[in-house]
Design an enzyme around this catalytic site. Structure first.
Site, short mmCIF file in Angstrom:
data_model
loop_
_atom_site.label_atom_id
_atom_site.label_comp_id
_atom_site.label_asym_id
_atom_site.label_seq_id
_atom_site.Cartn_x
_atom_site.Cartn_y
_atom_site.Cartn_z
N CYS A 141 0.83 -1.22 0.00
CA CYS A 141 0.00 0.00 0.00
C CYS A 141 0.86 1.26 0.00
CB CYS A 141 -0.92 -0.02 1.21
SG CYS A 141 -0.08 -0.41 2.76
N HIS A 220 -2.12 5.56 6.47
CA HIS A 220 -0.71 5.98 6.58
C HIS A 220 -0.62 7.43 6.11
CE1 HIS A 220 0.48 1.75 6.81
NE2 HIS A 220 0.02 1.50 5.59
P1 NAD Z 1 -5.41 -10.87 6.48
O1 NAD Z 1 -4.81 -11.55 7.65
O2 NAD Z 1 -6.45 -9.83 6.71
O3 NAD Z 1 -6.02 -11.92 5.47
C1 NAD Z 1 -5.34 -13.09 5.13
C2 NAD Z 1 -6.35 -14.18 4.88
O4 NAD Z 1 -5.68 -15.39 4.53
C3 NAD Z 1 -7.21 -14.49 6.09
O5 NAD Z 1 -8.54 -14.65 5.65
C4 NAD Z 1 -6.67 -15.82 6.61
O6 NAD Z 1 -7.68 -16.55 7.24
C5 NAD Z 1 -6.24 -16.44 5.31
N1 NAD Z 1 -5.22 -17.49 5.47
C6 NAD Z 1 -4.43 -17.74 6.51
N2 NAD Z 1 -3.65 -18.81 6.25
C7 NAD Z 1 -3.97 -19.21 5.01
C8 NAD Z 1 -3.52 -20.25 4.18
N3 NAD Z 1 -2.61 -21.14 4.59
N4 NAD Z 1 -4.05 -20.34 2.95
C9 NAD Z 1 -5.00 -19.47 2.53
N5 NAD Z 1 -5.46 -18.47 3.29
C10 NAD Z 1 -4.96 -18.35 4.51
O7 NAD Z 1 -4.18 -10.28 5.67
P2 NAD Z 1 -4.20 -9.05 4.66
O8 NAD Z 1 -4.06 -7.80 5.46
O9 NAD Z 1 -5.33 -9.19 3.72
O10 NAD Z 1 -2.82 -9.27 3.93
C11 NAD Z 1 -2.68 -10.15 2.82
C12 NAD Z 1 -1.48 -9.72 2.01
O11 NAD Z 1 -1.72 -8.39 1.54
C13 NAD Z 1 -0.16 -9.67 2.78
O12 NAD Z 1 0.89 -9.96 1.88
C14 NAD Z 1 -0.06 -8.21 3.18
O13 NAD Z 1 1.26 -7.80 3.43
C15 NAD Z 1 -0.64 -7.54 1.95
N6 NAD Z 1 -1.18 -6.20 2.17
C16 NAD Z 1 -1.90 -5.89 3.27
C17 NAD Z 1 -2.37 -4.59 3.44
C18 NAD Z 1 -3.13 -4.20 4.66
O14 NAD Z 1 -3.06 -3.06 5.08
N7 NAD Z 1 -3.91 -5.06 5.26
C19 NAD Z 1 -2.12 -3.62 2.48
C20 NAD Z 1 -1.43 -3.98 1.31
C21 NAD Z 1 -0.95 -5.27 1.17
#
Ligand code: NAD
Length: 350
Positions: A141, A220
Site C-alpha cells: 500500500c 498511513h
Molecule cells: P489478512 O490476515 O487480513 O487476510 C489473510 C487471509 O488469509 C485471512 O482470511 C486468513 O484466514 C487467510 N489465510 C491464513 N492462512 C492461510 C492459508 N494457509 N491459505 C489461505 N489463506 C490463509 O491479511 P491481509 O491484510 O489481507 O494481507 C494479505 C497480504 O496483503 C499480505 O501480503 C499483506 O502484506 C498484503 N497487504 C496488506 C495490506 C493491509 O493493510 N492489510 C495492504 C497492502 C498489502
C-alpha cells in the site's frame, strides 16, 4: 469470455479484490478460499462466491462448521485462469510452487519479497512490461502510494533525489491484537524497505525512505521531499498530479486537517467499507521552493492496492495491452475518481 479469477485468502485484501473483480465487465470470481470458519467465510457464501478450503484442514474445519465447501485449493485452481494470492505475508511465496504445478498464473501481495516472486507491478508505471507474465507481485500500500505521486516526476525526467518518511498506521481496524497502543515505533532497519520496493518497479528512481509506526488504524501518512532537476511552479506540480490516475486532492481549508476527515469523506461518499482507493494529496499542503518540492499524502492501506490487482490481471492475461485502457475500465467499474480536475493553486507570497 470473462476471465476466471480465484482468490486464495479471503481477508482484508482478498475480500476487497474479490468484490472489485466481481464488478468488472470482463472478469468473474470462480471461488475464494478460507482456512477456517469465520464471519468472512459466511459473507462469501452470502455473496454467492463459491467457498473452497485453503488447506485440507481448512476444508474439514469449514465442513464441520456447516459450510458448503466446493473443494480444496487444487480443485479451485483447475477452474481458474489466474489466482490472486491474498494470504498472510510470506505464505504467498510458499504457494508459488502449487500454482506452478497447476500451471496457473498468480498475483501476490506486498507482504512477499520482490526476489521471491521475480516481478513487481504498478498499473501506471509498468503495465506494458508486465504483459503476459506468469507471477507478479502488486507492491504494498505504501509503495503503491509513493509510485503514484512520484512516477510522473520520473517520467518527466524531473526527479534528482527523493526523501520520504512513512508515518504508518499500527494495524488495520479489524485487528484487536497488534500495537503500538501508546508509543511511536521507528523501523530500525534502515533505509526502510519502501525505497527499494519503489525501485523494484521504477528502477532508476533515487529514493531514500524511513518509517515509523504510530497508534492509529485509519491510514498511513507520507511526508515527502523531492529535489527537482529544474525549478517548477506550484501550479505545474498540481497540473502534473491532476493528470495521474488514482490521485486526488484534499484541502485543509475544507476541513481535511487529518486522515480522520479523509476517511469520513469516503464514508460520506458511501464507498464500500469506507474505502479510499485513491492517494490523497493535500492541495494546500504542498509547496515548491526553487528546486525543492515538499508534500504530504495519505494512503488507505486496506484498499489502494485493490484496483492495481485488477489491472495486473488484465496485463498478465493480455486482456488489453494498454494500461490506460485497463485503468479506465477498472476505475469506472469501481467508482474511482477520474483524473483531470484542475486544481487552482493560489499565488503564494514570494
Ligand atoms: P489478512 O490476515 O487480513 O487476510 C489473510 C487471509 O488469509 C485471512 O482470511 C486468513 O484466514 C487467510 N489465510 C491464513 N492462512 C492461510 C492459508 N494457509 N491459505 C489461505 N489463506 C490463509 O491479511 P491481509 O491484510 O489481507 O494481507 C494479505 C497480504 O496483503 C499480505 O501480503 C499483506 O502484506 C498484503 N497487504 C496488506 C495490506 C493491509 O493493510 N492489510 C495492504 C497492502 C498489502
Amino acid at each position: 469470455m470473462a476471465v476466471r479469477v480465484a482468490i486464495n485468502g479471503y481477508g482484508t485484501i482478498g475480500k476487497r479484490v474479490a468484490d472489485a473483480v466481481a464488478g468488472q465487465p470482463d472478469m468473474k470470481i470462480v471461488g475464494v478460499t478460507k482456512n477456517r470458519p469465520s464471519f468472512e467465510a459466511r459473507r462469501a457464501v452470502e455473496l454467492k462466491m463459491p467457498l473452497y478450503g485453503a488447506t485440507d484442514k481448512g476444508v474439514d474445519a469449514l465442513k464441520k462448521a456447516g459450510f458448503s465447501v466446493a473443494g480444496g485449493l487444487k480443485d479451485l485452481l483447475k477452474e481458474s485462469d489466474i489466482v490472486v494470492d491474498c494470504t498472510p505475508e510470506d505464505l504467498g511465496a510458499e504457494n508459488l510452487r502449487t500454482y506452478r504445478d497447476h500451471k496457473v498464473k498468480a498475483i501476490f501481495q506486498g507482504g512477499e519479497e520482490h526476489d521471491a516472486i521475480g516481478w513487481s507491478f504498478n498499473a501506471n508505471a509498468n503495465f506494458r512490461d508486465t504483459l503476459g507474465k506468469d507471477y507478479v507481485r502488486v507492491v504494498s500500500c505504501n509503495t503503491t502510494g509513493l509510485i503514484r505521486t512520484l512516477y510522473p516526476f520520473h517520467a518527466a525526467g524531473a526527479a534528482e533525489d527523493i526523501y520520504a518518511v512513512m508515518i504508518r498506521r499500527a494495524t488495520d481496524p479489524n485487528d484487536s491484537k497488534k500495537g503500538p497502543v501508546n508509543a511511536i515505533e521507528p523501523a530500525l532497519n534502515l533505509p526502510s524497505h519502501h525505497g527499494p520496493d519503489v525501485a523494484s518497479v521504477v528502477h532508476a528512481l533515487p529514493i531514500h525512505t524511513m518509517a515509523v509506526k504510530v497508534p492509529t488504524t485509519l491510514m498511513h501518512l507520507h511526508a515527502v521531499v523531492v529535489r527537482l532537476k529544474r525549478a517548477m511552479s506550484d501550479q505545474e506540480v498540481a497540473d502534473l498530479w491532476s493528470r495521474q490516475p488514482r490521485v486526488m486532492f484534499v484541502k485543509g481549508a475544507e476541513g481535511f486537517v487529518s486522515t480522520a476527515q479523509i476517511i469520513e469523506w469516503a464514508r460520506d461518499q458511501r464507498r464500500p467499507r469506507g474505502d479510499l482507493w485513491e492517494t490523497a494529496i493535500w492541495g494546500d499542503g504542498f509547496k515548491v521552493e526553487g528546486k525543492t518540492l515538499y508534500y504530504y499524502q495519505a494512503i488507505h492501506q486496506e484498499s489502494d492496492v485493490v484496483p492495481e490487482n485488477v489491472d495486473c490481471i488484465r496485463a498478465m492475461l493480455r486482456v488489453t495491452d494498454e494500461g490506460a485502457k485497463s485503468i479506465e475500465v477498472t476505475d469506472k467499474a469501481m467508482g474511482i475518481l477520474r483524473p483531470g480536475a484542475r486544481v487552482e493553486v493560489p499565488a503564494r507570497a514570494p
